[in-house]
Design a protein around this motif. Sequence first.
Motif, PDB file in Angstrom:
ATOM      1  N   ALA A  84       0.940  -1.197   0.038  1.00  0.00           N
ATOM      2  CA  ALA A  84       0.227  -0.140  -0.011  1.00  0.00           C
ATOM      3  C   ALA A  84       0.858   1.180  -0.124  1.00  0.00           C
ATOM      4  O   ALA A  84       0.509   2.308  -0.827  1.00  0.00           O
ATOM      5  CB  ALA A  84      -0.801   0.180   1.159  1.00  0.00           C
ATOM      6  N   VAL A  88       0.571   4.134  -2.822  1.00  0.00           N
ATOM      7  CA  VAL A  88      -0.083   5.580  -2.013  1.00  0.00           C
ATOM      8  C   VAL A  88       0.955   6.366  -2.496  1.00  0.00           C
ATOM      9  O   VAL A  88       0.373   7.695  -3.084  1.00  0.00           O
ATOM     10  CB  VAL A  88      -0.213   5.246  -0.748  1.00  0.00           C
ATOM     11  CG1 VAL A  88      -0.341   6.938  -0.072  1.00  0.00           C
ATOM     12  CG2 VAL A  88      -1.502   4.588  -0.252  1.00  0.00           C
ATOM     13  N   LYS A 356       3.766   6.748  13.164  1.00  0.00           N
ATOM     14  CA  LYS A 356       2.722   7.721  12.753  1.00  0.00           C
ATOM     15  C   LYS A 356       3.690   8.930  12.345  1.00  0.00           C
ATOM     16  O   LYS A 356       3.192   9.926  12.862  1.00  0.00           O
ATOM     17  CB  LYS A 356       1.498   8.072  13.711  1.00  0.00           C
ATOM     18  CG  LYS A 356       0.361   8.619  12.871  1.00  0.00           C
ATOM     19  CD  LYS A 356      -0.456   9.080  14.011  1.00  0.00           C
ATOM     20  CE  LYS A 356      -1.213  10.193  13.292  1.00  0.00           C
ATOM     21  NZ  LYS A 356      -1.865  11.020  14.740  1.00  0.00           N
ATOM     22  N   GLN A 358       5.103  12.050  11.140  1.00  0.00           N
ATOM     23  CA  GLN A 358       4.744  13.000   9.780  1.00  0.00           C
ATOM     24  C   GLN A 358       5.572  14.084  10.080  1.00  0.00           C
ATOM     25  O   GLN A 358       6.418  14.173  10.719  1.00  0.00           O
ATOM     26  CB  GLN A 358       3.301  13.405  10.242  1.00  0.00           C
ATOM     27  CG  GLN A 358       2.327  12.450  11.042  1.00  0.00           C
ATOM     28  CD  GLN A 358       1.261  13.001  11.651  1.00  0.00           C
ATOM     29  OE1 GLN A 358       1.329  14.075  12.036  1.00  0.00           O
ATOM     30  NE2 GLN A 358       0.426  12.440  11.864  1.00  0.00           N
ATOM     31  N   SER A 359       5.550  14.889   8.904  1.00  0.00           N
ATOM     32  CA  SER A 359       6.184  16.183   9.101  1.00  0.00           C
ATOM     33  C   SER A 359       5.743  16.955  10.131  1.00  0.00           C
ATOM     34  O   SER A 359       4.296  17.289  10.212  1.00  0.00           O
ATOM     35  CB  SER A 359       6.336  16.970   7.791  1.00  0.00           C
ATOM     36  OG  SER A 359       5.173  16.492   6.814  1.00  0.00           O
ATOM     37  N   GLU A 440      -0.276  22.550   8.572  1.00  0.00           N
ATOM     38  CA  GLU A 440      -0.212  21.530   9.798  1.00  0.00           C
ATOM     39  C   GLU A 440      -1.878  21.046   9.644  1.00  0.00           C
ATOM     40  O   GLU A 440      -2.097  19.876  10.286  1.00  0.00           O
ATOM     41  CB  GLU A 440      -0.146  22.357  11.013  1.00  0.00           C
ATOM     42  CG  GLU A 440       1.107  22.500  11.583  1.00  0.00           C
ATOM     43  CD  GLU A 440       1.353  23.273  12.819  1.00  0.00           C
ATOM     44  OE1 GLU A 440       0.570  23.875  13.360  1.00  0.00           O
ATOM     45  OE2 GLU A 440       2.525  22.969  13.479  1.00  0.00           O
TER      46      GLU A 440
ATOM     47  N   MET B   1       1.137  17.402  10.627  1.00  0.00           N
ATOM     48  CA  MET B   1       0.446  17.184   9.427  1.00  0.00           C
ATOM     49  C   MET B   1      -0.524  16.113   9.409  1.00  0.00           C
ATOM     50  O   MET B   1      -0.214  14.943   9.955  1.00  0.00           O
ATOM     51  CB  MET B   1       1.375  17.191   8.159  1.00  0.00           C
ATOM     52  CG  MET B   1       1.030  17.861   6.926  1.00  0.00           C
ATOM     53  SD  MET B   1       2.205  17.558   5.632  1.00  0.00           S
ATOM     54  CE  MET B   1       3.622  18.924   6.490  1.00  0.00           C
ATOM     55  N   ALA B   2      -1.618  16.076   9.186  1.00  0.00           N
ATOM     56  CA  ALA B   2      -2.506  14.713   8.902  1.00  0.00           C
ATOM     57  C   ALA B   2      -1.959  13.810   8.171  1.00  0.00           C
ATOM     58  O   ALA B   2      -1.398  14.138   7.046  1.00  0.00           O
ATOM     59  CB  ALA B   2      -4.005  15.048   8.639  1.00  0.00           C
ATOM     60  N   GLN B   4      -1.850  11.095   5.081  1.00  0.00           N
ATOM     61  CA  GLN B   4      -2.453  10.935   3.739  1.00  0.00           C
ATOM     62  C   GLN B   4      -3.740  10.397   3.937  1.00  0.00           C
ATOM     63  O   GLN B   4      -3.870   9.224   4.353  1.00  0.00           O
ATOM     64  CB  GLN B   4      -1.450  10.012   3.120  1.00  0.00           C
ATOM     65  CG  GLN B   4      -1.822  10.100   1.554  1.00  0.00           C
ATOM     66  CD  GLN B   4      -1.755  11.197   0.936  1.00  0.00           C
ATOM     67  OE1 GLN B   4      -0.606  11.927   1.211  1.00  0.00           O
ATOM     68  NE2 GLN B   4      -2.331  11.658  -0.190  1.00  0.00           N
ATOM     69  N   GLY B  12      -6.463   0.862   0.063  1.00  0.00           N
ATOM     70  CA  GLY B  12      -5.382  -0.018   0.103  1.00  0.00           C
ATOM     71  C   GLY B  12      -5.350  -1.138  -0.970  1.00  0.00           C
ATOM     72  O   GLY B  12      -6.042  -0.784  -2.138  1.00  0.00           O
ATOM     73  N   ALA B  13      -4.648  -2.355  -0.915  1.00  0.00           N
ATOM     74  CA  ALA B  13      -4.866  -3.198  -1.697  1.00  0.00           C
ATOM     75  C   ALA B  13      -4.332  -3.028  -3.090  1.00  0.00           C
ATOM     76  O   ALA B  13      -4.079  -1.693  -3.259  1.00  0.00           O
ATOM     77  CB  ALA B  13      -6.153  -3.985  -1.722  1.00  0.00           C
TER      78      ALA B  13
END
Lengths: 874, 275
Positions: A84, A88, A356, A358-359, A440, B1-2, B4, B12-13
């Motif tokens: 993934a 992604v 987790k 992250q920047s 952010e 930052m949240a 992705q 996924g997959a």
Amino acid sequence: MEWRQMYLRDDLPCHASACDACATLPEYGAALGRISASVAVCFVPDALVLLYQMDLLESDVSPLMDELLLLQSVLSAHGPVGRADGLVWFRRSKTKAQAVERKRKQFALFSNEHHVHTYLDRLPHESDIEYDRRRLTETVKFLRTHWQPFGLIPIILTNSVAFEREAPVKYGGDVTVMSIRTLVDKYSKRYSRLVELCALGNAEDDEALEEEGGELDDEELLSKKRRTLFAEHISELAALEGLQSGRYVEGTFRSSPYNLLEASVSVALHKKSNPDDRTTIMLIGKSSHNRAFDGDRVVIELLDRSEWKTVSDRIVEQEAAQDKESDDGDTNGISHDQVRKDATPSGRVVRVSQRKWQSCSGSLQQSSHSGGGNALFVPADRKIPLVRVLSARIRNLFEKRLIVAVDSWSRFSANPSGHVVQEIGSSGDKNAETEVILIESSVPHRKFSKAALDCLPDGEKWAVSEEHIHKRWDLKSKPIASVDPPECTDIDDALHCVSLPDGEGYEVGIHIADVTAFVQHGSALDMEAAERGTTVYLVDRRFEMLPAMLTSNFCSLVGGVERLAFSVILVMDKDANVLSAEFGRSVIKSRRAMTYEQAQNMLDGIRSKRDHADELGNSLLGLASLAEKLRQRRTDAGALSLASPEVSFELEAETNDVTDVKFYQIRETNKMVEEFMLLSNIQVAEKILKHFPKCSLLRHHPKPTDEMFEPLLKTAAAYGIELDVSSNKTLNESLNRVELAFGKKDPYLSTLLRMLTTWRMSQAVYFSSGELGYSDYLHYGLAAPVCTHFTSPIRRYADVIVHRQLQACIGYSALPEVLYDSKHIKGFSNVMNELNRSAQYAPRKSVHLHTLMFFRHKAMRQQARTARMQRIAW
Amino acid sequence: MAPQRTRWGAAGAEPAVDAAGLRMDGRRPSEIRVMRCVVGEGTFSPFGMGDDAHGPTGSAYVEQGRTAVLATVYGPRERASSSSALPGSTGALVNCEFAITALNVGGAASAGSSYTKADRRSSEMAASIKAAFETVIVGDGLQRSQIDVFVHVLQSDGGQLAAAINATSLALMNAGIPLLDVVCACTVGVVDAYYLADVTALEMRFHGAVLTVASTPSEHKIVLLELESKLPNQDTLDNALSVAQAGCQEVYHAIDDAMHAYFAAVHRAHAPIRA
């Protein structure tokens, strides 16, 4: 054992523009880049480079990475990257390249796993890493011969120095492997920013130590071990075994915002017998955190009861935490017996199962710079520890707002290491700080894509036509007006009210901008709006969900212009009971777009008989009196009237500097509009629920738990007040009693308590009606059994979905397939809730920023109140 | 930052079709799997009258990817007195039995997915096959006879109905039953915006709609159309149909080749030995 059939092809192009052999082959698939004919070298990154060196690959600091060839086997690599992630990333880089039209990056994808010359069977007992590397090297060998005629050379780019070292021996001399380290060493003179974007860190050392420990000199290993600060993480297998045997438990690592030495993990200790019984396990001291970050998924080991510690009350900030490393785990000088008595279950992290990382934004700590190219980075988020950052131009980065990505945390180092992703601007500069807020909160603030803009109607020609009027209710003659804050351009609601001929009741119309007439389901515009989810309003700018042509022109119900609307027509009696409700698309012509203040003045004028009431005035008067009754009924039913004071700023027109700050004034007309929006939301919710009981998009607000009220009750108790929180009604009554009792001598107290109540509440969230039982549909704060969002489709995407569902109810158009699916609506609700959360964060931060800006050079004396207290601070 | 965000829906997959335009097994969306056909193996004689004692009159074994189906044909023979033809039917009576003794590969290999001739799905499949062939069998002279078709799915990796129809087609030809035209079948999976010809069990995991089309290659007449799950609109159906028709054409080439190979073999075997 699952086995697959694979078709190996000979018609897959190599994607080099100079290659004549592949020029005639068919190109398929979504926009793939090609390697231009001008380059002599093409890098082929391996999976770890894709995972860790994203910023380097995406940056434009050097032309080296402009042409990359990605291999299918790399993107789908097993190993540490996982399918993934790779994909992604690939998608992300693609959309990014399309959206931000900066320097065009060429990422070509070679399907080596389906290519007849490069497909490799897995050998028996071959490890993931070995298989991946063999496929990578074999493909590059093929490409090298394939590209020979025009002299293009493929080079494998890897993160591992060991791979680079052993490649010539293991895979033969015709494969060139270059590690990121070598690359940076080689080119950093020419492209100085390479160093800071590259995530060198200690990952390699770790890898070297953990994977090939035997190969290192014993002496070197020993010298490293001497500096070991953290225990080694256990293997995945050991963790799994431990989890099964109950020796370890897994949970999400939560750092305490007040004390960096403390963190907690909430776990269900008796998973099988009682999964709801969750215990909070404290992790005290940096060594028990063992390099976990806030939000990481961790495997922890419970400590023996004798080792349990007390939770300290001290606030320990970043810098202090830094000094504390040596005496971590210290119990603050409390005697041993005391430790036992109020000790809490404690544990330590043995493995981080999912990072987790992250920047994060922040700035460099100048004092930590002691020559050389590295310094400590202080993140704005207090839960993140200081990060060591390397850059060739470190001196230029002080006093700057930076975005830093965390790469790794070796067990030999006190701080994680990271690299600078982006330099935003000088700290204290308003634009830079706003940019930080946007990054952010990940508010999408890019421009709309061309595909989305192409979905818009012709800007000059579009107008309400005869055809529209023919198909819709013609409500142009109704005395419709909109009431909004000043300078509002995206007007999504308008109201009207006329007395019925029999004089016994009213016809009330609530008209909402008909966004779905412009935004078709599944169009590029629709997708982009869904991705944004909501319009984000900052103090000095806003980021819209839809292009401005719609929000402030065609959808906006501006005064004096014919507009398309979605109308709810209610027949109400004098006591504001709804006798009938009809829903339909309409054409309206708002008489006037008023501000709250103008509407209020109009009302006051008519009431004091100063002004003559025209049609519009009567409409407003009727609405106001109905709203009053609606409100009363709602309060009787237990709706909370809460306070969350909002401030408004006065900005200087040109510089956008803050000149004044005030509390936002709430008038009767604000409440009036709110009341009717609520009423229509509830009416629509009932309607769509009746038609689609299993897949309606609704909004609920669960009843808060008693624990959530605890701090509120404590505060109230400090004033000698007892609040009854058993239901929303009793809570509201208690708050009203406070207002009555203390109204004169302490008028602010009740507001304060209402504010605290608001803060304690959980958020209202979207959900699909098929996923919950009817009793769970309750909206606690509004005391409504069902509710949804219908009234702001211009700025909230959820409303757009509700519009589509309502349209389907009344037979305008069929419901798109996916909106029938409760699972889909559920997934959608979750995304919307998440987007709303982050969209709320940005405006709050923006207000905070502007408040600070305003007070920056001012000294003021103001009264304030303590709202909450830590038990002991120092 | 949240973190992705992925869009809702199947996250996924692997995607059904990757960025290079290839499916998981390396095919392009409109390509069908490799087909292997064996005709006439185990039949009593090339054009003999098969019966239980002498084996079938016609048989065919068809492999499409890893889906393997064996079809055997008995008859035409005298209609059993118990069997009743549909009123008004002029042609032969086709009886079909469908059984899965399947080694389920690839897809969801659960205990529940291997079924026998008794269950509902099998009788549905049998009914579909019967319906497809009753329209193409030339009925003249077969009014009082019946043709029994036995279909065994030996291994299943998606598209079993299509493979069963293709095998039955071959077996009927092998049995010398007069047909108006060959019947060729192909499945199309509609996943996202892709039309995947001849879907595998693995690709069925995307939960797209699956369309099975049987058509006659020379006149492009559709003799059977089955749709599992829903399609959003008419256009999607039209597109899926045209992909399926193209797939049927591919299947026809394979069937044609198989029949030619079979006749060539028969011809060799029965050729008079020249002195």
